[in-house]
Enzyme design. Sequence first.
Site, short mmCIF file in Angstrom:
data_model
loop_
_atom_site.label_atom_id
_atom_site.label_comp_id
_atom_site.label_asym_id
_atom_site.label_seq_id
_atom_site.Cartn_x
_atom_site.Cartn_y
_atom_site.Cartn_z
N HIS A 150 -11.89 0.94 22.92
CA HIS A 150 -10.83 0.13 23.51
C HIS A 150 -9.70 0.54 22.89
O HIS A 150 -9.71 -0.14 21.54
CB HIS A 150 -11.35 -1.29 23.44
CG HIS A 150 -10.38 -2.22 24.19
ND1 HIS A 150 -10.65 -2.67 25.40
CD2 HIS A 150 -9.29 -2.89 23.81
CE1 HIS A 150 -9.97 -3.53 25.96
NE2 HIS A 150 -8.92 -3.58 24.80
N CYS A 151 -8.69 0.78 23.34
CA CYS A 151 -7.55 1.20 22.84
C CYS A 151 -6.43 0.02 22.92
O CYS A 151 -5.92 -0.27 24.07
CB CYS A 151 -6.78 2.29 23.47
SG CYS A 151 -5.35 3.09 22.85
N PRO A 152 -6.25 -0.50 21.80
CA PRO A 152 -5.24 -1.67 21.88
C PRO A 152 -3.74 -1.36 22.23
O PRO A 152 -2.96 -2.20 22.57
CB PRO A 152 -5.38 -2.33 20.28
CG PRO A 152 -5.61 -1.35 19.55
CD PRO A 152 -6.36 -0.49 20.60
N GLY B 94 -3.97 -1.33 26.12
CA GLY B 94 -4.53 -2.57 26.55
C GLY B 94 -5.84 -2.21 27.50
O GLY B 94 -5.65 -3.04 28.53
#
Length: 423
Positions: A189-191, A194
């Site tokens: 999950h890439c912040p 998003g």
Amino acid sequence: MYANPRPPQLSHSNRRIIDSNSETLRLYQVWKGTNRFCCGGRLIFGPDVRSIFLTLFLIVTPVILFCVFVSQTLIDEFRHNRGNLIVAICVVFTLYVIFLLLLTSGRDPGIIPRNLHPPELEDDGSTICTDWLGSQNGGGGPTLPPTRDVVVNGMVVKVKYCHTCMLYRPPRCSHCSICNNCVERFDHHCPWVGQCIGKRNYRFFFMFVSSTTLLCIYVFSFCWVNIIKIMQKYHCDLWKAFMKSPVSGILILYTFVTVWFVGGLTAFHLYLILTNQTTYENFRYRYHRKMNPYNRGCGRNFVEIFFSKIPSSRNNFRAKVKVDSSSIFATPMSFVHSRRPEVPKRSFDIEMGKRQAVAAEDFDDIQSQLGSVGGLERSATQPRRTNWDHKANWQNTPDIHMLAAEYGIEHGLTDREKHRGDH
């Protein structure tokens, strides 16, 4: 081996009663994940979608500074509109990077639809794990095993059961705790975007990261060209050239630091692509070349990522779904009161405002069906067990009390609760 359980069958009159309270909504309006939807369910983002604005700011701001403060010198020094071409390439390439960012962040990463009910054990029970027992099974009967064995390219791979989505995850699938979804070929999950990175957007994610690296190198290079041109024009040293164009110095420092981050990320994911790994697998399993069941060679791995057809989404978020009585039981009371029509105790509005009394013999059937539907709703939050726990403190929800009051069978339900309390 496993089959979905059948919902309890309602009689014709009871089905008409329950359907009178149903409402049609879009799938994204009743989605159980933590995703954010835009444009009527056409765009799907993660719960941390606001971070995309920070990413846009970090990309657009240096480009604006480059075009406003650095490009003028390049336009003057390069003749035949080559300076204008340098600026135009920077702007077009920036728009391309932003497009890849939105394409990565706003699409379904490969979410696997949840099951409405957990799979049901069949009679053969050949793969039942008898060591894994339900916490409330006093009789010790076997329940769903936590893992199953699947053969991938001649190697046995264990797949886990997801209690949230109530399914056995396909190989390379994992449940994202941030989005609360099982994602096919889950990478991470890439912040910064998003969104989860999975099978349907990994290609665009790599293109976004690698293109951002090239954009940093482009701005870094022409800022140095601008400094060199200033040194040649004014016959000054490097320090004085930076004083005459401080923005060039700031951009050189910014892009130098940034390129180590996005460049390193590009190199790492290029290694993962050539070895057919995901970030999750690389950190968890530490695949060796001979142990990775998905490695098909550098060439085939590269083709699989960039030239294979991206599968269609398994979810139609704009599809219309009917919120029936079983969904009403699981919703807050305010939701029920806002959607149910005002009806008398023993009569209901049916088709064109016509009043019809429910036959007395149907009330016993309704009473039994309420218990079945309540049990079915309860099974949606935990695996189905062979033996029910009669000692569990299970009571009728306020929604059932409300519906029972409308059907005129509240007295019967109260007696059943007292009976359970005695036990």
